[in-house]
Scaffold this motif. Structure first.
Motif, PDB file in Angstrom:
ATOM      1  N   THR A  90       0.840  -1.204   0.000  1.00 23.45           N
ATOM      2  CA  THR A  90       0.000   0.000   0.000  1.00 23.45           C
ATOM      3  C   THR A  90       0.875   1.254   0.000  1.00 23.45           C
ATOM      4  O   THR A  90       2.089   1.178   0.186  1.00 23.45           O
ATOM      5  CB  THR A  90      -0.879   0.057   1.260  1.00 23.45           C
ATOM      6  OG1 THR A  90      -0.004   0.054   2.388  1.00 23.45           O
ATOM      7  CG2 THR A  90      -1.825  -1.112   1.328  1.00 23.45           C
ATOM      8  N   ARG A 143      -9.573   9.022   3.390  1.00 24.37           N
ATOM      9  CA  ARG A 143      -9.667   7.616   3.789  1.00 24.37           C
ATOM     10  C   ARG A 143      -9.457   7.427   5.284  1.00 24.37           C
ATOM     11  O   ARG A 143     -10.214   6.751   5.955  1.00 24.37           O
ATOM     12  CB  ARG A 143      -8.564   6.790   3.113  1.00 24.37           C
ATOM     13  CG  ARG A 143      -8.696   6.613   1.654  1.00 24.37           C
ATOM     14  CD  ARG A 143      -7.485   5.825   1.165  1.00 24.37           C
ATOM     15  NE  ARG A 143      -7.456   5.744  -0.286  1.00 24.37           N
ATOM     16  CZ  ARG A 143      -6.512   5.111  -0.947  1.00 24.37           C
ATOM     17  NH1 ARG A 143      -5.520   4.509  -0.299  1.00 24.37           N
ATOM     18  NH2 ARG A 143      -6.539   5.062  -2.254  1.00 24.37           N
ATOM     19  N   TYR A 144      -8.349   7.997   5.785  1.00 24.98           N
ATOM     20  CA  TYR A 144      -7.887   7.610   7.125  1.00 24.98           C
ATOM     21  C   TYR A 144      -8.032   8.699   8.171  1.00 24.98           C
ATOM     22  O   TYR A 144      -7.733   8.485   9.335  1.00 24.98           O
ATOM     23  CB  TYR A 144      -6.407   7.227   7.071  1.00 24.98           C
ATOM     24  CG  TYR A 144      -6.073   6.159   6.064  1.00 24.98           C
ATOM     25  CD1 TYR A 144      -6.644   4.891   6.177  1.00 24.98           C
ATOM     26  CD2 TYR A 144      -5.182   6.401   5.027  1.00 24.98           C
ATOM     27  CE1 TYR A 144      -6.325   3.897   5.251  1.00 24.98           C
ATOM     28  CE2 TYR A 144      -4.867   5.419   4.104  1.00 24.98           C
ATOM     29  CZ  TYR A 144      -5.445   4.176   4.220  1.00 24.98           C
ATOM     30  OH  TYR A 144      -5.139   3.204   3.322  1.00 24.98           O
ATOM     31  N   ASP A 166      -2.811  -0.965  -2.805  1.00 26.14           N
ATOM     32  CA  ASP A 166      -4.154  -0.977  -2.201  1.00 26.14           C
ATOM     33  C   ASP A 166      -5.143  -1.806  -3.022  1.00 26.14           C
ATOM     34  O   ASP A 166      -6.296  -1.410  -3.188  1.00 26.14           O
ATOM     35  CB  ASP A 166      -4.704   0.443  -2.030  1.00 26.14           C
ATOM     36  CG  ASP A 166      -3.856   1.283  -1.093  1.00 26.14           C
ATOM     37  OD1 ASP A 166      -2.733   1.655  -1.506  1.00 26.14           O
ATOM     38  OD2 ASP A 166      -4.278   1.544   0.025  1.00 26.14           O
ATOM     39  N   SER A 216      -6.027  -5.000  -2.338  1.00 28.54           N
ATOM     40  CA  SER A 216      -6.656  -6.105  -1.610  1.00 28.54           C
ATOM     41  C   SER A 216      -8.176  -5.899  -1.544  1.00 28.54           C
ATOM     42  O   SER A 216      -8.678  -4.829  -1.874  1.00 28.54           O
ATOM     43  CB  SER A 216      -6.099  -6.161  -0.179  1.00 28.54           C
ATOM     44  OG  SER A 216      -6.515  -5.020   0.530  1.00 28.54           O
ATOM     45  N   GLU A 217      -8.854  -6.921  -1.056  1.00 28.16           N
ATOM     46  CA  GLU A 217     -10.324  -6.894  -0.999  1.00 28.16           C
ATOM     47  C   GLU A 217     -10.848  -5.611  -0.353  1.00 28.16           C
ATOM     48  O   GLU A 217     -11.709  -4.920  -0.876  1.00 28.16           O
ATOM     49  CB  GLU A 217     -10.801  -8.117  -0.199  1.00 28.16           C
ATOM     50  CG  GLU A 217     -12.260  -8.464  -0.379  1.00 28.16           C
ATOM     51  CD  GLU A 217     -12.553  -8.928  -1.806  1.00 28.16           C
ATOM     52  OE1 GLU A 217     -13.543  -8.447  -2.352  1.00 28.16           O
ATOM     53  OE2 GLU A 217     -11.779  -9.745  -2.363  1.00 28.16           O
ATOM     54  N   GLU A 218     -10.242  -5.292   0.841  1.00 26.60           N
ATOM     55  CA  GLU A 218     -10.746  -4.117   1.566  1.00 26.60           C
ATOM     56  C   GLU A 218      -9.959  -2.853   1.221  1.00 26.60           C
ATOM     57  O   GLU A 218     -10.222  -1.792   1.768  1.00 26.60           O
ATOM     58  CB  GLU A 218     -10.719  -4.388   3.082  1.00 26.60           C
ATOM     59  CG  GLU A 218      -9.349  -4.570   3.701  1.00 26.60           C
ATOM     60  CD  GLU A 218      -8.850  -6.018   3.514  1.00 26.60           C
ATOM     61  OE1 GLU A 218      -7.893  -6.393   4.184  1.00 26.60           O
ATOM     62  OE2 GLU A 218      -9.433  -6.752   2.675  1.00 26.60           O
ATOM     63  N   GLY A 219      -8.987  -2.964   0.292  1.00 24.78           N
ATOM     64  CA  GLY A 219      -8.171  -1.793  -0.074  1.00 24.78           C
ATOM     65  C   GLY A 219      -8.982  -0.753  -0.816  1.00 24.78           C
ATOM     66  O   GLY A 219     -10.004  -1.052  -1.427  1.00 24.78           O
ATOM     67  N   TYR A 220      -8.518   0.478  -0.754  1.00 27.52           N
ATOM     68  CA  TYR A 220      -9.254   1.570  -1.391  1.00 27.52           C
ATOM     69  C   TYR A 220      -8.970   1.684  -2.894  1.00 27.52           C
ATOM     70  O   TYR A 220      -9.666   2.358  -3.609  1.00 27.52           O
ATOM     71  CB  TYR A 220      -8.886   2.902  -0.736  1.00 27.52           C
ATOM     72  CG  TYR A 220      -9.482   3.095   0.637  1.00 27.52           C
ATOM     73  CD1 TYR A 220     -10.715   3.706   0.786  1.00 27.52           C
ATOM     74  CD2 TYR A 220      -8.802   2.686   1.773  1.00 27.52           C
ATOM     75  CE1 TYR A 220     -11.264   3.901   2.044  1.00 27.52           C
ATOM     76  CE2 TYR A 220      -9.332   2.879   3.027  1.00 27.52           C
ATOM     77  CZ  TYR A 220     -10.565   3.487   3.164  1.00 27.52           C
ATOM     78  OH  TYR A 220     -11.098   3.679   4.400  1.00 27.52           O
ATOM     79  N   ASP A 236      -9.350   4.011  -6.821  1.00 33.65           N
ATOM     80  CA  ASP A 236     -10.069   4.621  -5.703  1.00 33.65           C
ATOM     81  C   ASP A 236     -11.326   5.296  -6.256  1.00 33.65           C
ATOM     82  O   ASP A 236     -11.235   6.114  -7.169  1.00 33.65           O
ATOM     83  CB  ASP A 236      -9.169   5.651  -5.025  1.00 33.65           C
ATOM     84  CG  ASP A 236      -9.774   6.174  -3.728  1.00 33.65           C
ATOM     85  OD1 ASP A 236     -10.979   5.948  -3.502  1.00 33.65           O
ATOM     86  OD2 ASP A 236      -9.036   6.796  -2.956  1.00 33.65           O
TER      87      ASP A 236
END
Lengths: 359, 548
Positions: free
Chosen positions: A166, A199-200, A264, A266-270, A335
């Protein structure tokens, strides 16, 4: 005596000046008008020339304008400058502005233009159908025309792609002294960090940026190409760049030991941070009909294919594929946060990077 | 003094007295009009203070300003010191000494003036950077690159500014030394002063107006620059201006920062004026026959190596690098480059001529009557040189749009008159480069001593004759210098051109900007080479002129 001398001089200067403006008017006409223009005229009742303010550089817009004029018979006058300058200009000119269309890169700038109230909402089923939701202003003040991804580039000699995951992971211990970045003054990085904030949240994003800074191999660079040169030269091993800069470098040096990585995913990646260049109609345009025609044409499949080829960007139009070279970099999940966030959070992002000591 | 004699003589020559009488009444008015126009772009900057963003200032103060001030301080110190050292020592070398290759160097040392700092910056950085020719060469011969220092710091940036701006000090010092330095130095030597003492105690104070003026130009340009520092990613005070505008979307804060920068420059100008006081150095006696001392010994060699190194780094190397890139990429330029060239030259010629007229009026007004208020008006008219080009351009654009808006609402018609078109652009050039034009003309005028004019009058020359046979011939060198310097400066100008040019008026500098901002440094080399080539011609002519 002195007086006559001065009068003479200023008179001759005025003469030169007026001669020049005549000349420029003529040369402008001949520049964009082509013979076919008259024959393929679709809307004979309205050939009012369009005035475009663009921060895309001349060599990246001129071919489109020439093609548009050839197809529609509508002339285009344009001026290039930096985004902030053009927006200030539109603001200062107010309702006296000659401009009809604003074209800029980066959603941050498009958001600013909307914020400064120099654009008007566009009602266009054509654009709605071809441009994805996340690449347009929620209130339709602007539409994205091309997409560029800001992603990770790495040295194929010293890095295995499995080591990368990421954006935030570039702050991990293992990249200490191995990261190169472009300056935080570039809007591309400001938008990237703004999207990280979206996002964070600010707190975590500041930690991420601080960890990047502590991993830097050397001071940040003035442009993406220099970041990649530094990686090639072995100064560092990873960096963050816009895809088309990589494409250009790859064109010049096909065997360059660099590759792109999509973070980023992955399944839950943005997903990968993407940005746009886009266009809107100015609030005080006198020529909205043709302005809309131009923007719809720029979003058409024909123009989108040109865009993709000219600057190795991704077409914003869902129905158009990127060029072969660009497709070879692989598919990725982008994204999907609406890009207007990038502008909204840009001042916060710049402050955050200042606090983190990212120059 | 000046004023009295002129008035006396004009009273003596009773014919045409009325004409001069009228002109003398308007000169003050013209001067104030010029001041007003030159301060026009500052108005929007001043109005920005009504819109303070304390929270943003707090942020800038906490995270940016201390670092920026320290960066700017060191940069000014290094560039000032460097330009003084190089400019003065090379001028001294060329005027006082003889050595092989002198005839090449005496004009060669002026040539870096034709290369704008932003071009020198991307060329030298491109040459020394990672994957650049220098590093490839070093690796090829097995020397490695690990020992190379990073140039992206205050020293690298200072080197760029010094190399491309020292010619101002060199140019002004050279003619000052030719006029008065040599004579006084040689008299001092015959009176038993040591070389060093004669140089530092006599020559340097005597030529102070020259090197101060040169350093003023160098430092103001350094403070106003954004291009070269951006290429090195080096943050100066100007960076904060751009950051507030581009990054924080706060044009108001940017304007406020610009005001502070300008205030700082204005204060330094005043302090310098005040420090110089009323003291004035007039040349006495006749210049000695030119005699140049041959350079000998290891010291002589060292000095020569120094001079050639400056020439090589400031001109030869960057031009070769640009040409290599230009040859590599020339087919990327399909059309329009010649048109860019002609636009550039037309703008430069027209702007230089008009600015000269304005500078001429100012010099003339000062000559007519010297007063503190006039001197102040003249000094403040020239502040535009210290303003970052974009800030100046925004100021002009906003001010002219106000006027346009006023006209529009007054007459109820929509349109643009002043804000679009060549008027705004030429106005920007005038305001920006008045300092370059005023200096040489004023200095020529100051050398026409009242006694010369009196002598002409007592020999029966009427006003017309005095103008044509005294003023014009004696002013000519200064006028030429002003014209050529302004020509070169306008050609190099980028930010104001970018913002204010009318449709279709792209210049070479604009094209270079477009390409470099996309990271296409190498493709930008061809327009850059053209820009340098056109800039060289006037510079060479300048040197030839000052030689004869």
């Amino acid at each position: 005596m002195k007086k006559t001398w001065l009068t003479g001089l200023s008179a001759s200067v005025l003469l030169v000046l007026s001669a020049c403006s005549d000349e420029s008017a003529q040369s402008n006409d001949s520049q964009v008008k082509t013979p076919e223009a008259q024959t393929t005229d679709q809307a004979p009742e309205n050939n009012t020339p369009i005035v475009v303010y663009t921060s895309r550089k001349e060599h990246l817009v001129k071919p489109f304008f020439e093609q548009f004029t050839a197809e529609t018979g509508i002339d285009i006058q344009y001026i290039t400058d930096s985004e902030a300058a053009l927006i200030s200009r539109l603001k200062a000119e107010g309702e006296r502005t000659p401009a009809d269309v604003l074209i800029t890169v980066d959603a941050g700038n498009l958001w600013l233009a909307t914020q400064e109230d120099v654009l008007q909402p566009i009602e266009s089923p054509v654009l709605e159908a071809s441009i994805p939701e996340s690449l347009q202003d929620p209130e339709n003040h602007w539409f994205g025309l091309t997409v560029r991804a800001r992603t990770i580039v790495y040295s194929t000699e010293r890095v295995k792609p499995e080591e990368l995951t990421t954006y935030e992971a570039l702050g991990d211990e293992q990249w200490n002294g191995r990261l190169c970045l472009r300056t935080s003054k570039k809007v591309y990085n400001q938008s990237l960090v703004a999207m990280l904030i979206a996002r964070y949240g600010e707190e975590k994003t500041q930690q991420i940026v601080e960890s990047w800074v502590s991993n830097l191999a050397t001071d940040s660079f003035s442009n993406d190409t220099k970041v990649m040169n530094a990686i090639t030269a072995g100064v560092c091993d990873v960096g963050i760049v816009n895809t088309y800069y990589f494409g250009r470098l790859q064109n010049e040096t096909p065997d360059i030991p660099l590759a792109l990585f999509w973070p980023d995913q992955s399944e839950e990646g943005y997903g990968v941070h993407v940005n746009v260049s886009g266009a809107g109609i100015t609030k005080h345009s006198d020529n909205q009909q043709n302005a809309l025609k131009l923007i719809e044409w720029l979003a058409s499949e024909e123009a989108q294919q040109m865009f993709a080829g000219l600057n190795m960007e991704y077409p914003a139009n869902k129905n158009v594929e990127p060029t072969e070279e660009v497709a070879a970099w692989g598919k990725f999940k982008a994204d999907s946060t609406n890009l207007s966030k990038a502008g909204e959070l840009q001042p916060a992002a710049v402050k955050l990077m200042d606090r983190a000591g990212y120059r | 003094m000046t004023d009295n004699t002129d008035q006396q003589t004009s009273q003596n020559a009773s014919t045409k007295r009325w004409r001069f009488g009228v002109l003398k009444k308007v000169d003050g008015f013209l001067l104030w009009a010029i001041l007003l126009i030159c301060l026009l772009p500052l108005l929007p900057l001043l109005f920005s203070w009504f819109n303070l963003e304390p929270e943003l200032w707090q942020h800038l103060w906490n995270t940016q300003i201390p670092q920026l001030l320290s960066n700017t301080f060191w940069l000014v110190l290094l560039v000032g010191g460097g330009s003084f050292l190089i400019g003065v020592s090379l001028a001294w070398l060329i005027v006082m000494h003889d050595f092989p290759g002198r005839s090449i160097l005496q004009w060669g040392l002026m040539l870096p003036l034709a290369i704008p700092p932003y071009i020198l910056a991307f060329t030298l950085l491109g040459f020394t950077d990672y994957e650049g020719p220098l590093q490839h060469l070093l690796e090829a011969v097995g020397l490695g690159v690990a020992w190379l220092p990073d140039t992206r710091n205050v020293f690298g940036v200072a080197l760029i500014f010094t190399l491309s701006l020292y010619p101002y000090v060199y140019l002004l010092m050279r003619s000052a030394l030719q006029r008065k330095g040599r004579t006084s130095y040689e008299s001092a030597r015959t009176l038993g002063y040591s070389r060093a003492k004669a140089f530092w105690r006599l020559v340097i104070p005597l030529t102070r107006p020259a090197w101060i003026a040169g350093l003023g130009l160098v430092l103001m340009e350094t403070l106003a620059d954004f291009g070269a520092v951006a290429i090195f990613n080096f943050d100066t005070f100007t960076t904060a201006i751009y950051k507030s505008w581009y990054g924080f979307f706060s044009a108001g804060t940017a304007a406020q920062l610009a005001c502070i920068l300008l205030l700082f420059v204005a204060l330094s100008v005043l302090v310098e004026k005040w420090g110089r006081g009323q003291s004035r150095y007039e040349q006495t006696g006749i210049a000695l026959k030119e005699y140049r001392q041959p350079l000998t010994g290891w010291w002589g060699w060292l000095v020569q190596i120094f001079a050639w190194t400056v020439f090589a780094l400031g001109f030869v190397l960057p031009v070769i690098q640009l040409m290599v890139w230009a040859i590599k990429t020339y087919e990327r330029h399909t059309d329009g480059t010649l048109e860019l060239l002609s636009h550039t030259m037309i703008l430069a010629v027209v702007a230089a001529l008009i600015t000269l007229v304005v500078a001429g009026i100012m010099v003339w007004a000062k000559r007519n009557r010297e007063s503190a208020s006039r001197n102040l008006a003249i000094e403040f008219s020239q502040l535009g040189y210290a303003l970052p080009g974009t800030v100046l351009a925004v100021g002009i654009m906003m001010a002219l749009n106000w006027i346009d808006g006023g006209i529009a609402s007054l007459f109820g018609i929509k349109g643009q008159w002043l804000a679009s078109g060549l008027f705004a652009l030429i106005l920007a050039y005038i305001i920006r480069f008045l300092r370059i034009g005023y200096g040489p003309v004023a200095s020529s005028m100051s050398q026409i001593k009242p006694s010369v004019v009196e002598a002409a009058a007592s020999l029966g020359a009427d006003q017309k004759e005095r103008l044509w046979r005294v003023y014009i011939p004696l002013l000519r060198p200064g006028v030429f210098t002003a014209l050529l310097l302004m020509f070169v400066e306008v050609m190099k100008e980028l930010p104001a051109t970018l913002m204010l040019r009318p449709f279709g008026w792209d210049t070479l500098a604009v094209r270079i900007y477009e390409l470099t901002s996309e990271g296409e440094w190498e493709v930008a080399a061809l327009p850059a080479v053209l820009l340098v080539a056109v800039g060289i011609l006037p510079v060479i002519y300048l040197i030839k002129k000052s030689e004869s």
